[in-house]
Design a protein around this motif. Structure first.
Motif, PDB file in Angstrom:
ATOM      1  N   MET A 284       0.842  -1.206   0.000  1.00 15.96           N
ATOM      2  CA  MET A 284       0.000   0.000   0.000  1.00 15.96           C
ATOM      3  C   MET A 284       0.873   1.251   0.000  1.00 15.96           C
TER       4      MET A 284
ATOM      5  N   ALA B  12      -0.355   5.283  -7.551  1.00 22.90           N
ATOM      6  CA  ALA B  12      -1.243   4.270  -8.113  1.00 22.90           C
ATOM      7  C   ALA B  12      -2.520   4.124  -7.284  1.00 22.90           C
ATOM      8  N   LYS B  13      -2.451   4.468  -5.997  1.00 19.09           N
ATOM      9  CA  LYS B  13      -3.622   4.397  -5.123  1.00 19.09           C
ATOM     10  C   LYS B  13      -3.719   5.669  -4.304  1.00 19.09           C
ATOM     11  N   ALA B  14      -4.969   6.078  -4.050  1.00 20.45           N
ATOM     12  CA  ALA B  14      -5.221   7.225  -3.178  1.00 20.45           C
ATOM     13  C   ALA B  14      -5.587   6.688  -1.795  1.00 20.45           C
ATOM     14  N   PRO B  15      -4.829   7.059  -0.766  1.00 16.53           N
ATOM     15  CA  PRO B  15      -5.114   6.529   0.562  1.00 16.53           C
ATOM     16  C   PRO B  15      -6.350   7.178   1.181  1.00 16.53           C
ATOM     17  N   THR B  16      -7.010   6.435   2.044  1.00 14.12           N
ATOM     18  CA  THR B  16      -8.098   7.022   2.826  1.00 14.12           C
ATOM     19  C   THR B  16      -7.459   7.941   3.864  1.00 14.12           C
TER      20      THR B  16
ATOM     21  N   SER C 181       2.303   1.747  -3.426  1.00 18.40           N
ATOM     22  CA  SER C 181       1.265   2.209  -4.357  1.00 18.40           C
ATOM     23  C   SER C 181       0.930   3.684  -4.140  1.00 18.40           C
ATOM     24  N   VAL C 182       0.885   4.106  -2.876  1.00 16.98           N
ATOM     25  CA  VAL C 182       0.586   5.506  -2.567  1.00 16.98           C
ATOM     26  C   VAL C 182       1.723   6.397  -3.059  1.00 16.98           C
TER      27      VAL C 182
END
Length: 187
Positions: free
Chosen positions: A30, A38-42, A33-34
């Motif tokens: 994670m 590639a990913k938006a964290p909560t 990816s952040v």
């Protein structure tokens, strides 16, 4: 970009993805990816990452300033016990390990010896007035008014004013990574 700020904060602290994962409770995949975008964290994940980095959440969410003004009246002036004075001329810029300092040594003042900065660091010294005696590892270098010196700053460095007049000089240092805890600040 949020991922770049997180990666810069992690790198500045010398943390691996695994170490940050252990500190934050967020998986390595994670985090990776952040950082790559590639990913938006909560907000919960982002708060854990901030805790793992030891920074306020707002630091990760706020774009860095492109300009920081430090007025003369805001400069930090440090009067040292031996009678010499340091003035920190530059503002603190997160993620930038650069210092520009003006020091004035009274006659006969020997502030001491300072440990090396990290390998790859650079230091520039310019004497405005007086005579400055430097000890670079075991080599003595004497600088007079207007003289300047560049050195790779991964050396032990001593400053002294052995003359009968005050000495004012400037130090500009680019430190490649943060100093280890407990090491003295160079003058």
């Amino acid at each position: 970009m949020l991922g770049s700020r997180i990666q810069a904060e992690r790198t500045e602290r010398g943390l691996t993805l695994q170490t940050l994962a252990d500190r934050s409770g967020v998986s390595v995949s994670m985090l990776s990816s952040v950082e790559r975008g590639a990913k938006a964290p909560t907000i919960v994940v982002l708060d854990r990452i901030a805790d793992g980095l030891g920074v306020p959440l707002t630091r990760l969410l706020t774009e860095p300033q492109r300009m920081i003004l430090r007025r003369a009246a805001e400069q930090d002036v440090v009067d040292e016990p031996d009678g010499w004075q340091r003035t920190i001329l530059t503002p603190v810029v997160p993620g930038v390990n650069f210092e520009w300092i003006r020091s004035t040594l009274p006659p006969g003042c020997v502030p001491g010896v300072y440990p090396p900065y990290a390998a790859g660091s650079h230091e520039f010294i310019v004497v405005q007035s007086g005579t400055l005696t430097l000890t670079v590892d075991d080599e003595v270098v004497i600088l007079g008014e207007g003289d300047s010196l560049y050195l790779a700053a991964d050396v032990t460095l001593g400053y002294a004013n052995h003359s009968d007049s005050p000495c004012t000089y400037y130090v500009a240092a680019l430190v490649m990574r943060p100093r280890r805890p407990g090491l003295a600040t160079r003058s």
